[in-house]
Design a protein around this motif. Sequence first.
Motif, PDB file in Angstrom:
ATOM      1  N   LEU A 630      49.289  33.762  27.010  1.00 10.47           N
ATOM      2  CA  LEU A 630      49.163  33.203  28.355  1.00 10.47           C
ATOM      3  C   LEU A 630      48.045  32.170  28.415  1.00 10.47           C
ATOM      4  O   LEU A 630      48.247  31.031  28.846  1.00 10.47           O
ATOM      5  N   PHE A 631      46.865  32.560  27.951  1.00 11.97           N
ATOM      6  CA  PHE A 631      45.686  31.723  28.166  1.00 11.97           C
ATOM      7  C   PHE A 631      45.566  30.568  27.183  1.00 11.97           C
ATOM      8  O   PHE A 631      44.943  29.555  27.493  1.00 11.97           O
ATOM      9  N   GLU A 632      46.145  30.700  25.985  1.00  7.99           N
ATOM     10  CA  GLU A 632      45.968  29.621  25.012  1.00  7.99           C
ATOM     11  C   GLU A 632      46.693  28.346  25.436  1.00  7.99           C
ATOM     12  O   GLU A 632      46.376  27.256  24.951  1.00  7.99           O
ATOM     13  N   SER A 633      47.645  28.455  26.366  1.00  5.20           N
ATOM     14  CA  SER A 633      48.374  27.273  26.816  1.00  5.20           C
ATOM     15  C   SER A 633      47.741  26.631  28.051  1.00  5.20           C
ATOM     16  O   SER A 633      48.221  25.601  28.519  1.00  5.20           O
ATOM     17  N   LEU A 634      46.663  27.243  28.594  1.00  7.69           N
ATOM     18  CA  LEU A 634      46.042  26.749  29.824  1.00  7.69           C
ATOM     19  C   LEU A 634      44.702  26.089  29.537  1.00  7.69           C
ATOM     20  O   LEU A 634      44.053  26.375  28.524  1.00  7.69           O
ATOM     21  N   GLN A 635      44.275  25.217  30.461  1.00 11.16           N
ATOM     22  CA  GLN A 635      42.981  24.541  30.369  1.00 11.16           C
ATOM     23  C   GLN A 635      42.102  24.996  31.528  1.00 11.16           C
ATOM     24  O   GLN A 635      41.578  24.193  32.296  1.00 11.16           O
ATOM     25  N   LEU A 636      41.925  26.307  31.640  1.00 11.52           N
ATOM     26  CA  LEU A 636      41.169  26.865  32.751  1.00 11.52           C
ATOM     27  C   LEU A 636      39.681  26.558  32.612  1.00 11.52           C
ATOM     28  O   LEU A 636      39.119  26.572  31.514  1.00 11.52           O
ATOM     29  N   VAL A 658      39.748  32.203  23.436  1.00 12.37           N
ATOM     30  CA  VAL A 658      41.066  31.595  23.623  1.00 12.37           C
ATOM     31  C   VAL A 658      40.998  30.376  24.546  1.00 12.37           C
ATOM     32  O   VAL A 658      41.789  29.439  24.412  1.00 12.37           O
ATOM     33  N   ILE A 659      40.037  30.380  25.499  1.00 12.06           N
ATOM     34  CA  ILE A 659      39.900  29.262  26.447  1.00 12.06           C
ATOM     35  C   ILE A 659      38.545  28.600  26.218  1.00 12.06           C
ATOM     36  O   ILE A 659      37.574  28.893  26.922  1.00 12.06           O
ATOM     37  N   PRO A 660      38.434  27.718  25.252  1.00  9.09           N
ATOM     38  CA  PRO A 660      37.129  27.129  24.928  1.00  9.09           C
ATOM     39  C   PRO A 660      36.538  26.271  26.041  1.00  9.09           C
ATOM     40  O   PRO A 660      35.327  26.066  26.079  1.00  9.09           O
ATOM     41  N   CYS A 661      37.378  25.745  26.966  1.00  7.48           N
ATOM     42  CA  CYS A 661      36.869  24.909  28.047  1.00  7.48           C
ATOM     43  C   CYS A 661      36.386  25.712  29.245  1.00  7.48           C
ATOM     44  O   CYS A 661      35.943  25.150  30.258  1.00  7.48           O
ATOM     45  N   LEU A 662      36.459  27.046  29.179  1.00 15.48           N
ATOM     46  CA  LEU A 662      36.080  27.905  30.307  1.00 15.48           C
ATOM     47  C   LEU A 662      34.584  27.794  30.595  1.00 15.48           C
ATOM     48  O   LEU A 662      33.754  27.892  29.688  1.00 15.48           O
ATOM     49  N   LYS A 663      34.242  27.603  31.882  1.00 21.48           N
ATOM     50  CA  LYS A 663      32.836  27.509  32.296  1.00 21.48           C
ATOM     51  C   LYS A 663      32.383  28.701  33.118  1.00 21.48           C
ATOM     52  O   LYS A 663      31.196  29.018  33.152  1.00 21.48           O
ATOM     53  N   TRP A 664      33.330  29.322  33.821  1.00 16.86           N
ATOM     54  CA  TRP A 664      32.991  30.458  34.690  1.00 16.86           C
ATOM     55  C   TRP A 664      33.947  31.608  34.404  1.00 16.86           C
ATOM     56  O   TRP A 664      35.155  31.426  34.387  1.00 16.86           O
ATOM     57  N   LEU A 665      33.390  32.800  34.191  1.00 19.76           N
ATOM     58  CA  LEU A 665      34.188  34.002  33.961  1.00 19.76           C
ATOM     59  C   LEU A 665      33.641  35.137  34.802  1.00 19.76           C
ATOM     60  O   LEU A 665      32.460  35.489  34.683  1.00 19.76           O
ATOM     61  N   ASP A 666      34.479  35.660  35.687  1.00 23.41           N
ATOM     62  CA  ASP A 666      34.082  36.741  36.601  1.00 23.41           C
ATOM     63  C   ASP A 666      32.845  36.370  37.399  1.00 23.41           C
ATOM     64  O   ASP A 666      31.924  37.180  37.603  1.00 23.41           O
ATOM     65  N   GLY A 667      32.784  35.125  37.850  1.00 23.08           N
ATOM     66  CA  GLY A 667      31.701  34.681  38.723  1.00 23.08           C
ATOM     67  C   GLY A 667      30.410  34.321  38.019  1.00 23.08           C
ATOM     68  O   GLY A 667      29.432  33.958  38.675  1.00 23.08           O
ATOM     69  N   LYS A 668      30.399  34.385  36.685  1.00 19.07           N
ATOM     70  CA  LYS A 668      29.182  34.092  35.934  1.00 19.07           C
ATOM     71  C   LYS A 668      29.448  32.951  34.955  1.00 19.07           C
ATOM     72  O   LYS A 668      30.558  32.822  34.433  1.00 19.07           O
ATOM     73  N   PRO A 669      28.401  32.140  34.674  1.00 20.20           N
ATOM     74  CA  PRO A 669      28.589  31.050  33.701  1.00 20.20           C
ATOM     75  C   PRO A 669      28.884  31.604  32.310  1.00 20.20           C
ATOM     76  O   PRO A 669      28.318  32.619  31.901  1.00 20.20           O
ATOM     77  N   VAL A 670      29.787  30.944  31.611  1.00 21.04           N
ATOM     78  CA  VAL A 670      30.103  31.342  30.239  1.00 21.04           C
ATOM     79  C   VAL A 670      28.990  30.845  29.326  1.00 21.04           C
ATOM     80  O   VAL A 670      28.511  29.719  29.453  1.00 21.04           O
ATOM     81  N   ARG A 671      28.574  31.686  28.385  1.00 18.70           N
ATOM     82  CA  ARG A 671      27.490  31.325  27.476  1.00 18.70           C
ATOM     83  C   ARG A 671      27.892  30.138  26.612  1.00 18.70           C
ATOM     84  O   ARG A 671      29.021  30.092  26.111  1.00 18.70           O
TER      85      ARG A 671
END
Length: 671
Positions: A630-636, A658-671
């Motif tokens: 699911l997530f590898e095809s998205l640019q979340l 899987v989502i290298p462009c992710l900046k926010w996860l569960d309301g917190k910044p991604v490391r």
Amino acid sequence: MHGRPRKATKQEDPAAAAAKSARLRELQSQVLHFQHNRIYTKEAVSVSSKLLEINPEIYTGWNYRKLAFQHNLNEVSDTDTIKSAIEDELRMVEVALRRNPKSYGAWYHRKWILGQKLVPANFDHEFRLLDKLLKADARNFHGWNYHRFIARLKDVSEEEELKFTMDMINTNFSNYSAWHNRSMLLSKLLRKKVKGFHEEESILSDEFELVRQALFTDPSDQSGWFYHLWLLDQTSTPHKPHLVSSWPSDKLNIEISAQFKEKCERFPIIFCFNQRVDGVNLATVTVNSKLVSSEHITWKPLSANNSRKSKIWVAFLENFNKYCDNSEGLSVEIIVHCCESIVHLKFVMKLSHMYHQEKNRDGFEELFLWDCPKSQEINPYLVSYDPWRLRVESVEEDAKWHLDTLSAEIALFKEMSECDEDSKFVKLTLARLLGAHNSIKSGGSSYFEEMLKLYDDLIKLDAPHYRYYRDERSLVLLDQMTSSKDSLVEYCSRCENSSFSCINPQLCINFSGLNLTRVGFVERLLWVQILDLSHNNLTSISGLEALQLLVCLNLSHNQIMSFTALEPIKSLQSLKVLDLSFNEIGSHPVNTSRYLCSSPLSHTCNVTETMEELARENIQIGDFWEAILLFESLQLVQLDMQGNPVTNERCRVLVEKVIPCLKWLDGKPVR
């Protein structure tokens, strides 16, 4: 089946049952031995007869007899010998049918034997056999299937078969199989326009009168209700496919944000049809523009099963942003030649500096919050984008008979409802009739409130089927909310807190807290960029794949049970914000729907590198492969999954990989 309870089987004496089981095992073992060793003697075939006399449901016995039949007649040319062998097989089938008249194996074997056409079939005998069988059980669908087979073999005309169904219905109104066969035959005769079946309206009117007699004779029997539903479909559904909505719509001026112009390289063109179609391609769709031509556009269907037929078709204008710099913008004209009609669409894309914000240049440096305020500026935009115009034009001009027929049926069933307030069949049929009337006659007085009340009554009245009624109620509610600009504006707002899309203004639809269990009427929402479906009861999001402009999607506080149920969003390449919090993903240890999604082990996607990274983190790929696909095809850029049983530290690590462009996860910044 169809309102008829099954009769309880008599308890067999334990000693007799044990002896019967032992005998069956012995005979079955012998037949398997004969089959494996290709022994087709008369004595061996006789053993299979004894086995099938006791239990006709042993398919191996029937398959063995087919092999024996072919082997023993391989080089036989004597007609009498062939005829004798065929009669033996047909006699064996009749013995089996006395044991079980609904034996799939027995009926299939009989059709297979006659289908070989080694000698002329004795049709008189076959029809006498069917006559006896249908007198014993007029609704035996195996017998009806065999009747259709014999009729085709004998080349009986469809008109004669239609008369036969009438004879069976006159004998017993409760004959579901006869009603079903009648609907199939009438569909063919009307489609072929056979002599005497040119006047479709007259014939359907006669059929309505016929089924009314059945309904008044026995309102509790389901057979007539099913046939009435088929008639309703013939009355309310256009036979020819047509375009019901598009993005962009005709004469639309589209504002492209100057701030995000460079990031918007693909512009979607979406067609929605009233039924599944194929053949949307360069030959049927012409794109005229100074800078864009049809040759640079590829149309593809959006379908869950990769079918070439779909209600929704999409294409993309590539690198369109570099053509919008001039003052006139980019003008595009589209001519659609599909579905025996021609539709012209023309739209213009221009650069806009109205919504320019120096701060937050990519729109996601700050957490996106679902608090779009109401705005009075959205109505002019809805006036310019008109998804309802095509819907009105697509309705046939000559719909008088359809509306008159539906109005007459509505009046009749309202009268029936007053006489029997607790009849679920009357209420359900009335709700369907009102919905069909709404679909043909847009505008004016609609029956939405009456339909909603009927489904509320049905939920209370018929608890075993409450899920179906909730789904239908959801569709009525969505139809009501999206039926016009005035009704939709109540749920529409403009996003003010961030600029993250190249298309202005950024509009939000808020359908939260409405107890929705299904998604529908998406063809009216093709322009939506932000959609809030939170605090509903959704278990599926089928249909959302049409919303190609969607950037933010809120599915929190629903009842989604697996990543597989989210399959439609894989088509949404513009999606940046996804809220899946507080669903039920991972709550069921056995999820049968997971197998609808292809496994990475099938090599259908390129995730090898990601899988190797996850293996180094000691994450079991088999536990999360639906999420990977699911997530590898998205640019979340922003994802919220908290509150789901599947969510743990391993899952979070997987999502970040899987989502290298992710900046926010569960309301917190991604490391």
